[in-house]
Design a protein around this motif. Sequence first.
Motif, short mmCIF file in Angstrom:
data_model
loop_
_atom_site.label_atom_id
_atom_site.label_comp_id
_atom_site.label_asym_id
_atom_site.label_seq_id
_atom_site.Cartn_x
_atom_site.Cartn_y
_atom_site.Cartn_z
N ASP A 24 60.10 -10.39 29.92
CA ASP A 24 61.10 -9.32 29.99
C ASP A 24 60.49 -7.94 29.78
O ASP A 24 60.90 -6.97 30.40
N PHE A 25 59.51 -7.85 28.87
CA PHE A 25 58.89 -6.57 28.55
C PHE A 25 57.45 -6.47 29.09
O PHE A 25 56.77 -5.49 28.83
N THR A 26 57.02 -7.51 29.79
CA THR A 26 55.66 -7.59 30.34
C THR A 26 54.60 -7.18 29.31
O THR A 26 53.78 -6.29 29.54
N SER A 27 54.65 -7.86 28.16
CA SER A 27 53.69 -7.60 27.09
C SER A 27 53.54 -8.86 26.25
O SER A 27 54.37 -9.76 26.30
N HIS A 64 70.85 -16.45 12.23
CA HIS A 64 70.88 -17.23 13.46
C HIS A 64 71.49 -18.59 13.15
O HIS A 64 71.24 -19.15 12.08
N ALA A 65 72.25 -19.11 14.08
CA ALA A 65 72.85 -20.43 13.91
C ALA A 65 72.63 -21.26 15.18
O ALA A 65 72.73 -20.74 16.29
N PHE A 66 72.29 -22.52 14.97
CA PHE A 66 72.08 -23.45 16.07
C PHE A 66 72.85 -24.73 15.73
O PHE A 66 72.72 -25.25 14.62
N LYS A 67 73.59 -25.23 16.67
CA LYS A 67 74.38 -26.44 16.43
C LYS A 67 73.49 -27.66 16.24
O LYS A 67 73.72 -28.48 15.36
N LEU A 68 72.44 -27.77 17.07
CA LEU A 68 71.58 -28.96 17.03
C LEU A 68 70.17 -28.60 17.47
O LEU A 68 69.98 -27.90 18.47
N ILE A 69 69.18 -29.08 16.73
CA ILE A 69 67.77 -28.98 17.11
C ILE A 69 67.26 -30.41 17.21
O ILE A 69 67.18 -31.12 16.20
N ASP A 70 66.95 -30.84 18.41
CA ASP A 70 66.52 -32.22 18.62
C ASP A 70 65.20 -32.51 17.89
O ASP A 70 64.43 -31.61 17.59
N ALA A 71 64.96 -33.80 17.65
CA ALA A 71 63.72 -34.25 17.04
C ALA A 71 62.54 -33.90 17.95
O ALA A 71 62.67 -33.90 19.17
N LYS A 72 61.40 -33.57 17.32
CA LYS A 72 60.15 -33.29 18.03
C LYS A 72 60.29 -32.15 19.05
O LYS A 72 59.75 -32.22 20.15
N THR A 73 61.04 -31.11 18.67
CA THR A 73 61.18 -29.94 19.53
C THR A 73 61.00 -28.66 18.73
O THR A 73 60.97 -28.68 17.49
N ALA A 74 60.88 -27.55 19.45
CA ALA A 74 60.78 -26.24 18.83
C ALA A 74 61.82 -25.32 19.47
O ALA A 74 62.11 -25.44 20.66
N MET A 75 62.36 -24.41 18.68
CA MET A 75 63.38 -23.48 19.15
C MET A 75 62.95 -22.06 18.82
O MET A 75 62.61 -21.77 17.67
N LYS A 76 62.96 -21.18 19.83
CA LYS A 76 62.64 -19.78 19.60
C LYS A 76 63.81 -19.16 18.83
O LYS A 76 64.97 -19.30 19.21
N VAL A 77 63.48 -18.46 17.72
CA VAL A 77 64.51 -17.90 16.85
C VAL A 77 64.66 -16.40 17.09
O VAL A 77 65.77 -15.92 17.32
N GLU A 78 63.56 -15.65 16.99
CA GLU A 78 63.67 -14.20 17.11
C GLU A 78 62.32 -13.56 17.41
O GLU A 78 61.27 -14.15 17.18
N LEU A 79 62.38 -12.34 17.88
CA LEU A 79 61.21 -11.49 18.06
C LEU A 79 60.90 -10.85 16.72
O LEU A 79 61.82 -10.46 15.99
N ILE A 80 59.62 -10.75 16.37
CA ILE A 80 59.24 -10.07 15.13
C ILE A 80 58.25 -8.97 15.51
O ILE A 80 57.28 -9.21 16.23
N MET A 81 58.52 -7.77 15.06
CA MET A 81 57.73 -6.60 15.42
C MET A 81 56.52 -6.46 14.50
O MET A 81 56.61 -6.73 13.30
N GLU A 82 55.41 -6.00 15.05
CA GLU A 82 54.18 -5.82 14.28
C GLU A 82 54.37 -4.81 13.14
O GLU A 82 53.66 -4.89 12.13
N GLU A 83 55.31 -3.91 13.27
CA GLU A 83 55.55 -2.90 12.24
C GLU A 83 55.98 -3.51 10.90
O GLU A 83 55.84 -2.88 9.86
#
Length: 132
Positions: A24-27, A64-83
Motif C-alpha cells: 500500500d505504501f511501497t515501503s 483489536h478483537a478477533f473472533k477466531l484465530i485458527d491453530a498453527k496460523t498467524a494474524m497481522k494485528v497492526e503497523l508499528i512505527m519506528e518512532e
Amino acid sequence: MKKDIIIPVVKDVYIAIVKEWNKDFTSHDWFVYLINDSLDPLESVMIMSRGKHKDGRKTSTFRHAFKLIDAKTAMKVELIMEEVFAFENEFVLTYFIGSTLYDQVYTAAPFSISEEAFKKLPVMDQDGILLK
C-alpha cells in the motif's frame, strides 16, 4: 479463596514483530503479528497495545478483537512505527480456549526492535522478533 483460583499458563501463543514489504505504501514497514502455534483455535481474542517512554510520553492505546484465530496460523494485528521503538511497547493478549480464559502481557524493551534481533518465527515462513 485465592488458593482455588487457577491461572492457566499461556503456551505456544506469541506476539511477534516483523519487517515486511507494504504494498500500500511501497515501503518496508514493521508489523505486529499474533502467532498461534498451538493445536487449539483461539476464541474471542483481544489485544491491547500501548507504549510509554521514560520521559513520560505515551502512545495512543490500540485495541483489536478477533473472533477466531485458527491453530498453527498467524494474524497481522497492526503497523508499528519506528518512532516508538525508543518506548517500552506493551501488548496485552486475552483469549479463550474452550471455556478457559488466558491472559498474557508481552513487552518490547526500548530499542529492542531491530533487524539484528531477528530469529526464525514459528508458523510463519519469516524472521522476526518474538516478544516475551
